[in-house]
Scaffold this active site. Structure first.
Site, PDB file in Angstrom:
ATOM      1  N   ASP A  65       2.777 -22.925   2.576  1.00  0.00           N
ATOM      2  CA  ASP A  65       2.267 -21.778   1.828  1.00  0.00           C
ATOM      3  C   ASP A  65       1.451 -20.936   2.801  1.00  0.00           C
ATOM      4  OD1 ASP A  65       0.857 -20.047   0.246  1.00  0.00           O
ATOM      5  OD2 ASP A  65       0.284 -21.540  -1.256  1.00  0.00           O
ATOM      6  N   VAL A  66       1.906 -19.711   3.054  1.00  0.00           N
ATOM      7  CA  VAL A  66       1.192 -18.885   4.040  1.00  0.00           C
ATOM      8  C   VAL A  66      -0.259 -18.607   3.619  1.00  0.00           C
ATOM      9  CG1 VAL A  66       3.117 -17.789   5.244  1.00  0.00           C
ATOM     10  CG2 VAL A  66       2.283 -16.804   3.083  1.00  0.00           C
ATOM     11  N   ASN A  92       7.924 -13.929   7.515  1.00  0.00           N
ATOM     12  CA  ASN A  92       8.465 -13.152   6.395  1.00  0.00           C
ATOM     13  C   ASN A  92       7.673 -13.317   5.099  1.00  0.00           C
ATOM     14  OD1 ASN A  92      10.746 -12.026   4.576  1.00  0.00           O
ATOM     15  ND2 ASN A  92      10.499 -14.156   3.932  1.00  0.00           N
ATOM     16  N   TYR A 163      -3.008  -5.098   0.389  1.00  0.00           N
ATOM     17  CA  TYR A 163      -1.628  -5.199   0.863  1.00  0.00           C
ATOM     18  C   TYR A 163      -1.386  -4.211   2.014  1.00  0.00           C
ATOM     19  CZ  TYR A 163       3.504  -5.248   0.537  1.00  0.00           C
ATOM     20  OH  TYR A 163       4.845  -5.362   0.812  1.00  0.00           O
ATOM     21  N   LYS A 167      -0.300  -5.165   5.802  1.00  0.00           N
ATOM     22  CA  LYS A 167       0.978  -4.717   6.368  1.00  0.00           C
ATOM     23  C   LYS A 167       0.754  -3.853   7.614  1.00  0.00           C
ATOM     24  CE  LYS A 167       3.262  -7.109   3.848  1.00  0.00           C
ATOM     25  NZ  LYS A 167       4.281  -8.073   4.296  1.00  0.00           N
ATOM     26  N   VAL A 195      13.122  -2.683  -1.779  1.00  0.00           N
ATOM     27  CA  VAL A 195      14.440  -3.274  -1.597  1.00  0.00           C
ATOM     28  C   VAL A 195      14.916  -3.775  -2.949  1.00  0.00           C
ATOM     29  CG1 VAL A 195      15.678  -5.164  -0.474  1.00  0.00           C
ATOM     30  CG2 VAL A 195      13.903  -3.932   0.768  1.00  0.00           C
TER      31      VAL A 195
HETATM   32  N1  COA Z   1      -6.482   5.552 -11.388  1.00  0.00           N
HETATM   33  C1  COA Z   1      -6.143   6.682 -12.006  1.00  0.00           C
HETATM   34  N2  COA Z   1      -4.976   7.293 -11.816  1.00  0.00           N
HETATM   35  C2  COA Z   1      -4.107   6.724 -10.978  1.00  0.00           C
HETATM   36  C3  COA Z   1      -4.399   5.554 -10.306  1.00  0.00           C
HETATM   37  C4  COA Z   1      -5.637   4.949 -10.537  1.00  0.00           C
HETATM   38  N3  COA Z   1      -5.985   3.840  -9.954  1.00  0.00           N
HETATM   39  N4  COA Z   1      -3.352   5.237  -9.530  1.00  0.00           N
HETATM   40  C5  COA Z   1      -2.437   6.172  -9.705  1.00  0.00           C
HETATM   41  N5  COA Z   1      -2.898   7.088 -10.571  1.00  0.00           N
HETATM   42  C6  COA Z   1      -2.209   8.258 -11.073  1.00  0.00           C
HETATM   43  C7  COA Z   1      -2.222   9.428 -10.144  1.00  0.00           C
HETATM   44  O1  COA Z   1      -3.423  10.146 -10.228  1.00  0.00           O
HETATM   45  C8  COA Z   1      -1.042  10.199 -10.644  1.00  0.00           C
HETATM   46  O2  COA Z   1      -1.443  10.824 -11.845  1.00  0.00           O
HETATM   47  P1  COA Z   1      -0.889  12.241 -12.300  1.00  0.00           P
HETATM   48  O3  COA Z   1       0.559  12.039 -12.513  1.00  0.00           O
HETATM   49  O4  COA Z   1      -1.667  12.498 -13.554  1.00  0.00           O
HETATM   50  O5  COA Z   1      -1.214  13.154 -11.160  1.00  0.00           O
HETATM   51  C9  COA Z   1      -0.082   9.092 -11.016  1.00  0.00           C
HETATM   52  O6  COA Z   1      -0.860   7.951 -11.194  1.00  0.00           O
HETATM   53  C10 COA Z   1       0.954   8.804  -9.977  1.00  0.00           C
HETATM   54  O7  COA Z   1       0.335   8.689  -8.777  1.00  0.00           O
HETATM   55  P2  COA Z   1       0.995   9.238  -7.441  1.00  0.00           P
HETATM   56  O8  COA Z   1       0.135  10.300  -6.907  1.00  0.00           O
HETATM   57  O9  COA Z   1       2.412   9.535  -7.637  1.00  0.00           O
HETATM   58  O10 COA Z   1       0.970   7.937  -6.601  1.00  0.00           O
HETATM   59  P3  COA Z   1      -0.099   7.300  -5.659  1.00  0.00           P
HETATM   60  O11 COA Z   1      -0.712   8.307  -4.756  1.00  0.00           O
HETATM   61  O12 COA Z   1      -1.028   6.471  -6.463  1.00  0.00           O
HETATM   62  O13 COA Z   1       0.855   6.348  -4.838  1.00  0.00           O
HETATM   63  C11 COA Z   1       2.986   5.658  -3.963  1.00  0.00           C
HETATM   64  C12 COA Z   1       2.000   6.819  -4.191  1.00  0.00           C
HETATM   65  C13 COA Z   1       4.208   6.169  -3.236  1.00  0.00           C
HETATM   66  C14 COA Z   1       2.302   4.620  -3.124  1.00  0.00           C
HETATM   67  C15 COA Z   1       3.348   5.071  -5.335  1.00  0.00           C
HETATM   68  O14 COA Z   1       4.061   5.972  -6.058  1.00  0.00           O
HETATM   69  C16 COA Z   1       4.082   3.749  -5.276  1.00  0.00           C
HETATM   70  O15 COA Z   1       3.476   2.716  -5.388  1.00  0.00           O
HETATM   71  N6  COA Z   1       5.396   3.710  -5.132  1.00  0.00           N
HETATM   72  C17 COA Z   1       6.149   2.481  -5.075  1.00  0.00           C
HETATM   73  C18 COA Z   1       5.850   1.730  -3.813  1.00  0.00           C
HETATM   74  C19 COA Z   1       6.939   0.775  -3.444  1.00  0.00           C
HETATM   75  O16 COA Z   1       8.098   1.063  -3.577  1.00  0.00           O
HETATM   76  N7  COA Z   1       6.587  -0.394  -2.932  1.00  0.00           N
HETATM   77  C20 COA Z   1       7.541  -1.383  -2.528  1.00  0.00           C
HETATM   78  C21 COA Z   1       7.484  -1.659  -1.064  1.00  0.00           C
HETATM   79  S1  COA Z   1       6.057  -2.590  -0.658  1.00  0.00           S
END
Ligand code: COA
Length: 653
Positions: A65-66, A92, A163, A167, A195
């Site tokens: 367990d990492v 990984n 996280y 990373k 993914v």
């Molecule tokens: N408190 C209040 N509002 C929050 C919030 C928080 N903690 N976190 C997010 N929000 C709100 C934002 O204000 C925004 O609100 P709005 O639509 O009223 O403006 C909404 O949530 C969406 O937030 P957004 O600006 O699009 O995202 P983000 O800046 O929080 O994060 C990413 C951007 C890309 C990181 C996010 O969309 C994401 O997690 N994507 C998926 C990541 C992924 O694929 N991970 C897998 C690989 S590890």
């Protein structure tokens, strides 16, 4: 090849391809049943292909367990015992982390993520290195993420700072350590984006990543709104106990009707009232037990209960008169789904590929990447990387803070947190006193020796201005005490308490014990990244504060083999993921604390001061950077860029 987390996901797919390509693979993971199943599948395929002794080509190591660092070295020993050598270490396995805003994240959760995703990589790398060096070849691959950023660029990953930092750390490790391992040992990272597979969809009863994020956004919007209402009412003098007493009824309809309720709470209730629907309860109840607990945690952490010992020590939501029914969801399921879809579409639109690759596609690209014997210290993006509209890069210090910003600090209190960087702290204090006429400089040191060194260095500052406190290892307690004694600071500058170690990997012919031990690496992470996290999660809840985090210094001329410089760069880069992420999160909180980073870490060793005069120039530049990043920002009405300048920046002095 030794592969952690080899029983599923990208790790499982890489293990399979390596085995099909002729490698002997050792799959290390927690659960035996899953390992047995994946082993059976791979062995079956090898037999179909006609490999002799297929059974002996695939080993499993359950119970690894990492997150439990002591399970790692035995895994290396068992692999060597089984196969006689290790050519590939694939780091990984990892965890998703706390999925919380920094201000709500507890220290144990933060530490667990960094241990599992980052420290574990070093522990394993350290264990395989003597053998790889002896063999004259070897390969370490860290499985990082798009959200760990790119070379010279930080990516904010709000609600997942632990996280993001882990990373970024896996990537920074590769960039800074390659030259200590090479040329015989290669170290690289891959940075997959989302993914298509189990991990995103969710395993067991756990919802998938996008749905979890949808829920978190909605719950946090409510939490932030309740928190903001309480803080705004407190700003106009209402007491925190009276506000909590009114919130205790947890009754949206009653509060929305109550003309005697504080306007902030009433507005909150009226907004919540609009969300009423039959399929959920958030239109009737202001909060759940979990939201209430976070609210209390924030108020406590921000120092609102310092004079209220009962609240300071209270745990659990016992103060609430009623909680939402458990037989109905709190959040509206439809809106959660919409929010999850927005997150998914949002991230898809950022992917160069425009779609999520499968685990097999990522594994294929990874195995081709592994076959390249020339590259080391690089991060490969198997699905093309993110196309970000805005990226945050490190900048050189340029210009000075405007006079009107500095004037806003007149008579105010500034805190400097630090210990060994005496000259830098003293210079910052002097500039704050002389150029900004701050009323009070509070220095929080770790030890009595640190305190006296600062006192000596600042003997020209009037004693009624300078206040020095010793906080030991209890930085949170020290911050609370400073709030009690000195009130809210306008600026908090946080530097690491201890200098960096000066060793990393000894050269092949150097003594073994010259290496940085796994325990030392873990300590380095705590002394720098965790230290800043501990300061930042409290500072982000202090009204009217600007937060400045400082990356470690390598004193000129002390770094014989470049190890200190490599470690400083590792921390600097990793920390920027934190700074960038926190900057976005803080804009969503009522206190709106801007956070920036000052890099004492030079970008190249050739930038080291060559003499005392150049050293003093650097010390002065540090003081200037503190004013630039630490002075209050212009009013929102004065600058439409207010929320964009000096937020999440890393400024190199
Ligand atoms: N408190 C209040 N509002 C929050 C919030 C928080 N903690 N976190 C997010 N929000 C709100 C934002 O204000 C925004 O609100 P709005 O639509 O009223 O403006 C909404 O949530 C969406 O937030 P957004 O600006 O699009 O995202 P983000 O800046 O929080 O994060 C990413 C951007 C890309 C990181 C996010 O969309 C994401 O997690 N994507 C998926 C990541 C992924 O694929 N991970 C897998 C690989 S590890």
């Amino acid at each position: 090849a030794l592969i952690t987390g080899g029983s599923a996901g990208i790790g499982g797919a890489v293990a399979r391809l390596l085995a099909l390509g002729g490698a002997k693979v050792m799959l290390a993971a927690r659960r035996e049943s899953e390992l047995l199943a994946v082993r059976e599948r791979i062995v079956g395929e090898l037999e179909d292909m006609g490999y002799p002794g297929a059974e002996r080509r695939v080993g499993i190591l359950p119970g690894v367990d990492v997150g439990q660092l002591h399970t790692l070295k035995p895994a290396v020993e068992a692999t060597i015992a089984a196969f006689g050598r290790i050519d590939y270490l694939i780091n990984n396995a990892g965890v998703a982390g706390a999925e919380d805003m920094v201000v709500d994240m507890d220290l144990a959760a933060w530490t667990a993520t960094l241990d599992a995703n980052l420290v574990s990589n070093y522990v394993l790398m350290h264990a395989v290195m003597p053998m790889m060096k002896k063999q004259g070849s070897g390969y370490v691959l860290n499985v990082s993420s798009y959200f760990g950023g790119e070379k010279y660029m930080a990516v904010a990953y709000p609600n997942r700072a632990d996280y993001a930092v882990s990373k970024a750390g896996q990537r920074a490790m590769v960039e800074t350590m390659a030259r200590f391992l090479g040329p015989e040992v290669q170290i690289n990272a891959i940075a997959p984006g989302p993914v298509e597979g189990e991990r995103l969809k969710g395993t067991g009863n756990r919802p998938g990543l996008f749905e979890r994020r949808g829920k978190l956004i909605l719950a946090n919007k409510r939490l932030n709104a309740v928190h903001a209402a309480v803080v705004k009412a407190m700003r106009r003098g209402l007491s925190v106990e009276s506000l909590l007493a009114q919130l205790a009824a947890n009754d949206v309809a009653a509060m929305a009707m109550d003309e005697a309720a504080p306007s902030e709470l009433r507005a909150l209730a009226m907004a919540a009232h609009k969300e009423r629907s039959d399929d959920c309860s958030w239109g009737s109840y202001l909060f759940t037990a979990a939201i209430a607990e976070r609210l209390i945690g924030r108020l406590r952490s921000g120092g609102c209960f310092l004079a209220l010992p009962e609240w300071q020590s209270r745990s659990g939501p016992g103060w609430i008169a009623r909680l939402p029914p458990e037989d109905q969801p709190y959040l509206p399921p439809r809106v959660v789904q919409d929010e999850a879809a927005k997150v998914k579409n949002g991230v898809l639109s950022l992917l160069h590929l425009g779609k999520m690759p499968t685990e097999t596609e990522v594994a294929l690209a990874t195995v081709y990447f592994l076959a390249d014997r020339a590259v080391s210290g690089e991060t490969f993006m198997p699905s093309g990387g993110l196309s970000l509209e805005r990226s945050i890069t490190e900048r050189e210090l340029f210009g000075s803070a405007k006079r009107e910003r500095l004037d806003m600090m007149r008579g105010r209190t500034v805190w400097l947190i630090g210990e060994h960087l005496v000259e830098y702290l003293a210079e910052a204090a002097r500039q704050l006193v002389n150029e900004c006429q701050v009323g009070r400089v509070v220095v929080l040191c770790r030890t009595a020796d640190g305190a006296s060194a600062i006192r000596v260095a600042l003997r020209d500052v009037p004693p009624d201005v300078l206040h020095i406190a010793e906080v030991g290892d209890d930085i949170e307690g020290g911050i609370d005490a400073a709030l009690s004694h000195h009130g809210y600071p306008t600026t908090i500058v946080s530097t690491p308490f201890v200098p960096l170690p000066d060793r990393l990997f000894a050269s092949a012919d150097g003594p073994e014990d010259d290496n940085l031990s796994p325990e030392d690496f873990r300590q380095l992470v705590q002394d720098n990244l965790t230290h800043q996290f501990r300061v930042a999660r409290k500072a982000s809840l202090i009204d009217g504060t600007q937060l400045v985090l400082v990356s470690p210094d390598v004193a000129a001329g002390t770094d014989k083999n470049g190890a200190g410089f490599a470690l400083a760069n590792f921390i600097k880069t990793t920390m920027h993921a934190f700074t960038a992420t926190l900057a976005v999160e803080n804009e969503r909180l009522v206190h709106d604390v801007p956070v920036n980073q000052i890099n004492l870490t030079r970008r190249a060793r050739s930038e080291e001061p060559r003499n005392a005069a150049e050293h003093m120039e650097e010390v002065k530049r540090f003081g200037r950077a503190v004013l630039l990043a630490g002075a209050p920002l212009p009013d929102a009405e004065d600058s439409r860029y207010r929320s964009r300048i000096y937020r999440g920046m890393a400024i190199t002095v």
